[in-house]
Design a protein around this motif. Sequence first.
Motif, mmCIF file in Angstrom:
data_model
loop_
_atom_site.group_PDB
_atom_site.id
_atom_site.type_symbol
_atom_site.label_atom_id
_atom_site.label_comp_id
_atom_site.label_asym_id
_atom_site.label_seq_id
_atom_site.Cartn_x
_atom_site.Cartn_y
_atom_site.Cartn_z
ATOM 1 N N VAL A 6 48.437 32.758 52.582
ATOM 2 C CA VAL A 6 47.024 32.418 52.787
ATOM 3 C C VAL A 6 46.124 33.538 52.262
ATOM 4 C CG1 VAL A 6 45.272 32.044 54.550
ATOM 5 C CG2 VAL A 6 47.468 30.873 54.712
ATOM 6 N N ILE A 7 46.464 34.777 52.587
ATOM 7 C CA ILE A 7 45.642 35.902 52.134
ATOM 8 C C ILE A 7 45.700 36.032 50.618
ATOM 9 C CG2 ILE A 7 45.434 38.419 52.186
ATOM 10 C CD1 ILE A 7 46.317 38.298 55.111
ATOM 11 N N GLY A 8 46.893 35.824 50.008
ATOM 12 C CA GLY A 8 46.996 35.866 48.553
ATOM 13 C C GLY A 8 46.147 34.795 47.899
ATOM 14 N N ALA A 9 46.240 33.568 48.429
ATOM 15 C CA ALA A 9 45.426 32.487 47.877
ATOM 16 C C ALA A 9 43.940 32.772 48.067
ATOM 17 C CB ALA A 9 45.802 31.163 48.553
ATOM 18 N N GLY A 10 43.600 33.330 49.214
ATOM 19 C CA GLY A 10 42.199 33.672 49.460
ATOM 20 C C GLY A 10 41.707 34.751 48.501
ATOM 21 N N THR A 11 42.566 35.731 48.228
ATOM 22 C CA THR A 11 42.177 36.799 47.301
ATOM 23 C C THR A 11 41.950 36.246 45.895
ATOM 24 O OG1 THR A 11 43.473 38.383 48.592
ATOM 25 C CG2 THR A 11 42.876 39.030 46.353
ATOM 26 N N ALA A 12 42.872 35.383 45.439
ATOM 27 C CA ALA A 12 42.702 34.769 44.119
ATOM 28 C C ALA A 12 41.414 33.954 44.064
ATOM 29 C CB ALA A 12 43.910 33.890 43.801
ATOM 30 N N LEU A 13 41.133 33.239 45.151
ATOM 31 C CA LEU A 13 39.904 32.451 45.191
ATOM 32 C C LEU A 13 38.679 33.351 45.136
ATOM 33 C CD1 LEU A 13 38.635 29.651 45.514
ATOM 34 C CD2 LEU A 13 38.773 29.948 47.994
ATOM 35 N N ARG A 144 32.742 42.792 28.778
ATOM 36 C CA ARG A 144 31.910 43.556 29.714
ATOM 37 C C ARG A 144 31.863 42.878 31.091
ATOM 38 N NH1 ARG A 144 27.682 47.367 29.367
ATOM 39 N NH2 ARG A 144 27.803 47.362 27.075
ATOM 40 N N ILE A 145 31.779 41.548 31.059
ATOM 41 C CA ILE A 145 31.784 40.819 32.346
ATOM 42 C C ILE A 145 33.101 41.058 33.074
ATOM 43 C CG2 ILE A 145 31.706 38.536 33.415
ATOM 44 C CD1 ILE A 145 29.903 37.652 31.083
ATOM 45 N N GLY A 146 34.212 41.050 32.303
ATOM 46 C CA GLY A 146 35.500 41.321 32.920
ATOM 47 C C GLY A 146 35.560 42.715 33.506
ATOM 48 N N ASP A 147 34.933 43.662 32.834
ATOM 49 C CA ASP A 147 34.913 45.031 33.364
ATOM 50 C C ASP A 147 34.177 45.082 34.701
ATOM 51 O OD1 ASP A 147 36.311 45.861 31.180
ATOM 52 O OD2 ASP A 147 34.543 46.556 30.053
ATOM 53 N N ARG A 148 33.092 44.321 34.808
ATOM 54 C CA ARG A 148 32.341 44.312 36.064
ATOM 55 C C ARG A 148 33.154 43.679 37.195
ATOM 56 N NH1 ARG A 148 26.633 42.285 33.382
ATOM 57 N NH2 ARG A 148 26.056 44.308 32.426
ATOM 58 N N VAL A 149 33.915 42.655 36.849
ATOM 59 C CA VAL A 149 34.774 42.043 37.877
ATOM 60 C C VAL A 149 35.855 43.024 38.298
ATOM 61 C CG1 VAL A 149 36.419 40.182 38.351
ATOM 62 C CG2 VAL A 149 34.303 39.698 37.093
ATOM 63 N N GLU A 150 36.404 43.733 37.288
ATOM 64 C CA GLU A 150 37.457 44.692 37.622
ATOM 65 C C GLU A 150 36.936 45.820 38.496
ATOM 66 O OE1 GLU A 150 39.110 46.033 33.977
ATOM 67 O OE2 GLU A 150 40.124 44.128 33.519
ATOM 68 N N GLU A 151 35.652 46.157 38.329
ATOM 69 C CA GLU A 151 35.075 47.184 39.187
ATOM 70 C C GLU A 151 35.083 46.762 40.653
ATOM 71 O OE1 GLU A 151 31.220 47.833 37.639
ATOM 72 O OE2 GLU A 151 31.895 48.924 35.844
ATOM 73 N N GLN A 152 34.996 45.441 40.898
ATOM 74 C CA GLN A 152 34.996 44.940 42.282
ATOM 75 C C GLN A 152 36.396 44.672 42.810
ATOM 76 O OE1 GLN A 152 32.085 41.848 43.089
ATOM 77 N NE2 GLN A 152 31.000 42.334 41.190
ATOM 78 N N LEU A 153 37.368 44.655 41.895
ATOM 79 C CA LEU A 153 38.731 44.335 42.332
ATOM 80 C C LEU A 153 39.271 45.312 43.377
ATOM 81 C CD1 LEU A 153 40.671 43.088 39.166
ATOM 82 C CD2 LEU A 153 40.098 41.824 41.256
ATOM 83 N N PRO A 154 39.069 46.631 43.234
ATOM 84 C CA PRO A 154 39.600 47.519 44.277
ATOM 85 C C PRO A 154 39.091 47.187 45.678
ATOM 86 C CG PRO A 154 38.988 48.786 42.345
ATOM 87 C CD PRO A 154 38.498 47.389 42.108
ATOM 88 N N ALA A 155 37.794 46.860 45.770
ATOM 89 C CA ALA A 155 37.254 46.499 47.087
ATOM 90 C C ALA A 155 37.869 45.205 47.591
ATOM 91 C CB ALA A 155 35.734 46.371 47.013
ATOM 92 N N ILE A 156 38.004 44.213 46.657
ATOM 93 C CA ILE A 156 38.594 42.922 47.062
ATOM 94 C C ILE A 156 40.045 43.103 47.483
ATOM 95 C CG2 ILE A 156 39.233 40.638 46.227
ATOM 96 C CD1 ILE A 156 36.802 40.760 44.375
ATOM 97 N N LEU A 157 40.808 43.824 46.662
ATOM 98 C CA LEU A 157 42.215 44.026 47.002
ATOM 99 C C LEU A 157 42.370 44.888 48.245
ATOM 100 C CD1 LEU A 157 43.706 44.593 43.418
ATOM 101 C CD2 LEU A 157 43.749 42.512 44.817
ATOM 102 N N GLY A 158 41.451 45.841 48.438
ATOM 103 C CA GLY A 158 41.500 46.667 49.653
ATOM 104 C C GLY A 158 41.280 45.830 50.906
ATOM 105 N N ILE A 159 40.300 44.931 50.826
ATOM 106 C CA ILE A 159 40.053 44.042 51.973
ATOM 107 C C ILE A 159 41.248 43.130 52.206
ATOM 108 C CG2 ILE A 159 38.619 42.144 52.800
ATOM 109 C CD1 ILE A 159 36.273 43.452 51.324
ATOM 110 N N ALA A 160 41.826 42.620 51.094
ATOM 111 C CA ALA A 160 43.000 41.746 51.240
ATOM 112 C C ALA A 160 44.163 42.506 51.851
ATOM 113 C CB ALA A 160 43.391 41.171 49.881
ATOM 114 N N ALA A 161 44.371 43.750 51.391
ATOM 115 C CA ALA A 161 45.468 44.544 51.948
ATOM 116 C C ALA A 161 45.232 44.826 53.430
ATOM 117 C CB ALA A 161 45.595 45.856 51.166
#
Length: 498
Positions: A6-13, A144-161
């Motif tokens: 569930v958390i993995g699917a939520g993170t992907a979403l 560039r848009i992908g770079d901005r998403v990647e900048e947020q990935l650590p926070a998203i993955l941190g919350i998921a973890a």
Amino acid sequence: MVLALVIGAGTALVVFQTRHEQDDATRARVIDVAVTLAHAPSTLGAVRAPDPSAALQPVTEGIRRATGMDFIVVMAPDRTRYTHTDPERIGKPFSGNIDRAVAGETFTETYTGSLGPSIRAVTPVRDRDDRVVALVSAGVTRARIGDRVEEQLPAILGIAAGGLLLATLGSLLLRRRLLRQTHGLAPAELRALYEHHEAVLHSVHEGLLVFDATGEHIEVSNDEARRLLGLAGGEVRRTDLPESLQRLGSDAVRDEMHVTADHVLVVNQDVVERDGRRIGTVVTLRDHTELRDVMGELDSVRGFADALRAQAHEAANRLHTVITMVELGHTRQAVDFATAELELTQSLIDRMTGAVAEPAVIALLLGKVEQAAELGVELTVSGDTALDSTEPLTPNEMVTLLGNLIDNALDAVGRDDDAWVEVAVRNDPDGLFVRVADSGPGMSEEVFTRATTRGYSTKTDHHGLGLALVRRLVNRHGGELRAVRTPESAVVVRFQPC
């Protein structure tokens, strides 16, 4: 595993949603930049200048760097670039769709141009006559848009973890709690335990009640317990039990006799503890109704036998006395002594036979007279005794009723020198009437009520079931039972005529 999925699917979403939101935000930004530049008066003036590129290139590059655009292109309606991030591309045709902008519309699109895939906006530049004299395009590459998403990935993955960690800890705590509550039993073992529990619960022939730790709520009650206690289906509390069982208390009980409206029960109670903590109370009920009735009849027979034994003993003493008087030559006195004893006994028998039609009741009364004489108590049958029928009672029930009332009266008078008991039994227009009076102190209304509810007795060596059995019998036939003091203490029973 479920929580991890569930958390993995939520993170992907969340990542997908973030990418989608970034695209929407980028479209809004490129439109704002393109429209703002197209509406600027300096842009229109530069387009009409002899060398538009010289006037526009420094301005657009400054705006591009300030707004974070990857490119800002000002072009003629025929696609000729006036500006570009790469100066070498100035003067070359613009790659992309411009037809809608030439027609006067502002739009966005995702297009692969000279800098790669990008989200771009194209808008017209109008003169004072509302004619399209140039076009402005601003865009941001997908990289560039992908770079901005990647900048947020650590926070998203941190919350998921963090969520996965909390879920794991919660699962471990839940598992520990479940294991503690189920005492380490696996699901298959729990199912087997439940099936065996149900099988045993409904197959045992004793009533079973299991109370919770408070002792007020009944968590388990089998079919036999509900039958013996007359309990309806559904939830049961201690207050739903017969009055005597409500007062059982919280201590262990061994083979205690209780009388309900329909049954005589042997009650046992045990406290269940685990790790020094009380977790419940178990009460078992055995039906002794028929056994108690048989024992009552046996007690009556024993009473008759004791009376006959006493009479035989007394008869032997009198016979020895008569023989000795004859041997001593006192023949006349021997005849008078024997005749007086026979007349007294025969008189009582004749009076009983004339007043009472039921032989079992006659035998009971005669036996109780002899028993009372042995105890030093004067037991008399009142002169108004007249019993032609025991209805609505059977003869056995009448013996139980009279025997218990007389025994209770003999216990009450003790061993006083002038102790006496008087019995009155008769049929009258108001129905069957029984009255047993005695010289004892009597009982208050409260004590009498307690004595008729179950095995209560003022005697420490007595089970105290007599009055309770009488109450059960009276209730069964809809009679009335009460204690009176007018002025002597007495117990009165009355049954309505059939």
